[in-house]
Write an enzyme that holds these catalytic residues in place. Structure first.
Site, mmCIF file in Angstrom:
data_model
loop_
_atom_site.group_PDB
_atom_site.id
_atom_site.type_symbol
_atom_site.label_atom_id
_atom_site.label_comp_id
_atom_site.label_asym_id
_atom_site.label_seq_id
_atom_site.Cartn_x
_atom_site.Cartn_y
_atom_site.Cartn_z
ATOM 1 N N CYS A 32 -12.460 -3.031 8.494
ATOM 2 C CA CYS A 32 -12.050 -3.253 7.098
ATOM 3 C C CYS A 32 -11.696 -4.697 6.774
ATOM 4 C CB CYS A 32 -10.904 -2.323 6.736
ATOM 5 S SG CYS A 32 -9.397 -2.564 7.696
ATOM 6 N N HIS A 60 -5.162 -0.697 6.057
ATOM 7 C CA HIS A 60 -6.516 -0.801 5.529
ATOM 8 C C HIS A 60 -6.540 -2.018 4.613
ATOM 9 C CE1 HIS A 60 -10.485 0.157 4.320
ATOM 10 N NE2 HIS A 60 -10.152 0.398 3.062
ATOM 11 N N ASP A 64 -13.440 -2.327 -2.731
ATOM 12 C CA ASP A 64 -13.351 -2.067 -1.293
ATOM 13 C C ASP A 64 -14.750 -1.936 -0.703
ATOM 14 O OD1 ASP A 64 -12.798 -1.298 1.255
ATOM 15 O OD2 ASP A 64 -11.425 0.324 0.718
ATOM 16 N N ASN A 82 -0.663 6.698 -2.368
ATOM 17 C CA ASN A 82 0.314 7.663 -2.894
ATOM 18 C C ASN A 82 0.289 9.047 -2.261
ATOM 19 O OD1 ASN A 82 1.851 6.485 -5.177
ATOM 20 N ND2 ASN A 82 -0.193 6.031 -5.927
ATOM 21 N N ASP A 103 0.757 12.418 -0.121
ATOM 22 C CA ASP A 103 1.859 12.939 0.687
ATOM 23 C C ASP A 103 1.344 13.217 2.094
ATOM 24 O OD1 ASP A 103 3.412 12.841 -1.537
ATOM 25 O OD2 ASP A 103 3.782 14.996 -1.691
ATOM 26 N N GLU A 150 9.511 4.252 -4.710
ATOM 27 C CA GLU A 150 9.420 5.589 -4.118
ATOM 28 C C GLU A 150 10.657 6.408 -4.471
ATOM 29 O OE1 GLU A 150 6.917 6.912 -2.804
ATOM 30 O OE2 GLU A 150 5.687 5.407 -1.793
ATOM 31 N N GLU A 209 7.988 7.384 -10.556
ATOM 32 C CA GLU A 209 7.001 7.569 -9.476
ATOM 33 C C GLU A 209 6.610 9.042 -9.364
ATOM 34 O OE1 GLU A 209 5.877 8.585 -5.322
ATOM 35 O OE2 GLU A 209 7.900 8.879 -6.110
#
Length: 724
Positions: free
Chosen positions: A293, A352, A375, A415, A417, A464, A469
């Site tokens: 990357c 990344h 990207d 973001n 979980d 966070e 958020e």
């Protein structure tokens, strides 16, 4: 003066025929124009200009130019079959004053037989190499055409009319003119600055950039249409994002996330983009082996800065690769604390790296201009090709995941979980952790005008756990998942009390700095706390520990160390339990990243429930020292002293050193250093002859069989050559 045999009439004035206007020579004034267009670093021999800004050329004729009698038309053409309709051909008359924002030739001055003309290119012009011609006509029936030469047209972030306009000279110096920088790598707790030579102004790089566009599938399918869209920065970004990897095309780099790099160069051994781009061009567009990357992103930064688009390289630590777009990444451990491989493509990368490019997004509603994520690492397809973006950073922060391009994928990267499962006999037994804030940490880029790291996490998301958020997360979830979110085995298990309070707190700490070649010393800190399930009395824990090599893609290798500990904990009691991971257990087991994950699973005998404790360890490589003794000056020998002390307890074999730095070194300088015995120091002196004035950076890489990446850098200011 009359010719022989002619006679004059005293009553009528004579009208001698004016000689036809003939072009004798052309001066495109490349040095002066390039200076004014901020392209002088690319060279002064050929004309390289930016759109939406005028440049002056000098035409020398056989006689003075007469505005009322001589008519001059200019023709600028680009692409394989130039057409005015496609925007790849422009025809424009010489006029005294410029009108509108189209192609024009105006504001001319006549000095004897010379004509100075100001040419203007529109802010919506196609970028690329152009040919320039001039048609001279004395009367409607007769005209002559003269080729004037060629020029290259680039985006113009200095112009308020251009879609890449960036209204800050300080930012332009960093994101267009700076030809070196840092890529941030490693782990959220051990972030390493990785010096990189972008080298976008090296003489042949601009040609290679347009060669990249000409090897794209869009060009190969329909060259004229492709050229006609090269006025659009969004289009160019998407083409480049696809072309830096080679998954669909003759792209620049071939990815390799294994560990066998014998058929190419390890991604860790590149120190800059120039060698990669030159190798790709020299081999006719054969992908260069190998990239990961940070290499993909650093090469894209070179290409975009060269084309005139403000660009920076951004690292996201604990970056989610959420292939099924459910905003949840699952990781699995067994009861012996071994992290298990998953069949799913979902991963949490240690880090990344991607790009941000600055632009106006006319294709989006108002409010989403500015930095856009691009990207080039091939993770998943976008409209059929491996590429990603541009996705507005503002749209990511606000959860507007319906806006193009690929916004849901980038939103999940920062973001998602994380749900950690305990598996028994291949079945999910219980949830060990549900982390809503463990992904998208320490999002970093190089600070403007400094070698420091800048944390830009707040531009991607609200703090966070804040109400904003969570509300953005719910908005994005509903857009991405719809009704799927309302029912899932994970939510059912979570709702059944799988994450009730635990009767103990567990933490792993290092008791001394971890160094490669030494035993790693840790301690487990255990403390009894009150909980609903077991509110009183002592508890008995059986803690199984496991150490595994942690890979860049977030996966692990087979265990390299295990240990079991039995503890009894009562209220008010703190236990510090020492652990030792011997060097012999990991000496041949680590990857080049030198990361180890130590995990522990504690089973509470009284409740049958389990707890997870983790510690990631990064092993420091030896330190490289670079010193420059005297003032650096263009063309004058500059002695550089490099020293390396092997602080490890083992020898470093087959050491090689590579020096690189645009403006300091032409290409690369390589030296074989042999073996460096444990505890010994090697000192090398190298003479450089700086090529360009201004701030420069020397990058030094020492590579060995044992450690691939001992890197250092030195910022050097080079003075202009003194007048003789």
């Amino acid at each position: 003066m009359l010719s022989p045999g002619s006679h004059s009439c005293p009553l009528a004035p004579s009208h001698p025929a004016v000689a036809a206007l003939e072009l004798r020579s052309v001066d495109l004034q490349s040095a002066k124009n390039n200076q004014e267009h901020h392209t002088q670093e690319m060279g002064r021999q050929r004309l390289i200009v930016r759109r939406s800004q005028s440049f002056t050329i000098q035409l020398h004729f056989n006689r003075p130019f007469h505005p009322k009698k001589d008519s001059i038309t200019f023709v600028a053409e680009t692409g394989p079959a130039p057409k005015e309709l496609l925007g790849t051909r422009a025809t424009f008359l010489l006029t005294q004053a410029r009108q509108g924002n189209g192609w024009s030739a105006s504001d001319f001055t006549v000095q004897t037989n010379s004509l100075f003309v100001s040419l203007f290119t529109p802010p919506s012009a196609v970028i690329g190499p152009y040919s320039l011609k001039m048609e001279i006509s004395q009367d409607p029936s007769h005209s002559t055409t003269h080729p004037l030469g060629t020029f290259i047209l680039l985006f113009n972030p200095w112009s308020a009319e251009d879609d890449v306009y960036l209204p800050s000279e300080t930012l332009l110096q960093e994101y267009i003119m700076m030809d070196y920088g840092f890529v941030y790598k490693g782990h959220e707790r051990f972030i390493t600055p990785w010096p990189w030579n972008y080298g976008q102004f090296e003489e042949d790089i601009i040609d290679i950039c347009f060669e990249i566009l000409n090897k794209s599938l869009y060009f190969l399918k329909n060259p004229s249409k492709d050229y006609s869209q090269r006025n659009d920065v969004v289009y160019i970004c998407r083409v480049v994002s696809a072309m830096i990897n080679s998954n669909d095309d003759s792209g620049v780099l071939q990815g390799n996330w294994g560990e066998d790099y014998s058929r190419g160069v390890s991604p860790l051994e590149w120190t800059g983009s120039v060698a990669i781009l030159r190798q790709w061009a020299a081999r006719g567009g054969q992908p260069v082996k190998y990239g990961q990357c940070w290499v993909f992103a650093a090469v894209m930064c070179t290409v975009m800065r060269c084309l005139g688009v403000p660009t920076r390289v951004v690292s996201n630590f604990r970056s989610a690769h959420n292939s099924d777009a459910n905003l949840t990444i699952d990781t699995y451990y067994d009861q012996h604390a071994e992290m298990l491989p998953t069949q799913k493509r979902d991963k949490i990368w240690n880090f990344h790296v991607w790009n941000e490019c600055w632009m106006i997004r006319k294709d989006l509603p108002p409010g989403y201009n500015g930095w856009q994520v691009l990207d080039p690492t091939p993770q998943q397809t976008s409209s059929g090709l491996f590429r990603c973006g541009p996705a507005s950073v503002k749209a990511i922060r606000e959860g507007e995941v319906h806006l193009p391009y690929d916004t849901p994928f980038v939103y999940a990267e920062v973001n998602a979980d994380e749900v950690v499962w305990l598996l028994k006999d291949g079945q999910a037994q219980e949830i060990l952790a549900h982390n809503t804030s463990s992904i998208g940490k320490e999002i970093s880029t190089k600070m403007v005008g400094s070698d420091q790291r800048q944390n830009i996490t707040s531009s991607y998301k609200y703090p966070e756990g804040s109400p904003e958020e969570r509300s953005v997360f719910m908005k994005a979830s509903q857009k991405m998942l719809g009704v799927r979110r309302t029912s899932s085995p994970f939510l059912d298990l979570l709702g059944s009390g799988g994450a009730v309070g635990q009767p103990a707190q567990l933490q792993l700490h290092l008791t001394r700095k971890p160094e490669w070649g030494q035993d790693l010393l840790l301690r487990l800190h255990a403390r009894r706390v009150a909980d609903r399930a077991h509110p009183q009395g002592p508890i008995h824990l059986v803690v199984g520990f496991c150490a595994q090599t942690l890979l860049h893609n977030g996966g692990t290798r087979e265990p390299l160390w295990r240990q079991k500990v039995h503890l009894t904990l009562d209220f008010g009691e703190d236990i510090q339990w020492p652990l030792s991971l011997p060097y012999n257990n990991y000496r041949n087991k680590l990857t080049d990243e030198k990361l180890i994950r130590v995990s522990g699973i504690a089973k509470v005998e009284e409740t049958g429930k389990s707890m997870l404790v983790l510690k990631d360890i990064s092993l420091e490589p030896p330190h490289l020292s670079i010193e420059v003794s005297e003032r650096a000056e263009v063309g004058k020998a500059l002695r550089v002293h490099v020293s390396l002390t092997n602080t490890l307890s083992v020898a470093l074999s087959h050491c090689t050193m590579v020096l690189e730095g645009s403006g300091l070194v032409n290409g690369q300088i390589s030296n074989d250093l042999g073996t460096l015995v444990a505890g010994h120091t090697i000192e090398i002196q190298v003479d450089l002859y700086p090529i360009k004035a201004g701030p420069r950076q020397l990058q030094v890489l020492v590579s060995s069989n044992e450690i691939k990446e001992i890197k250092g850098y030195k910022d050097i200011f080079v003075a202009a050559a003194r007048a003789p």
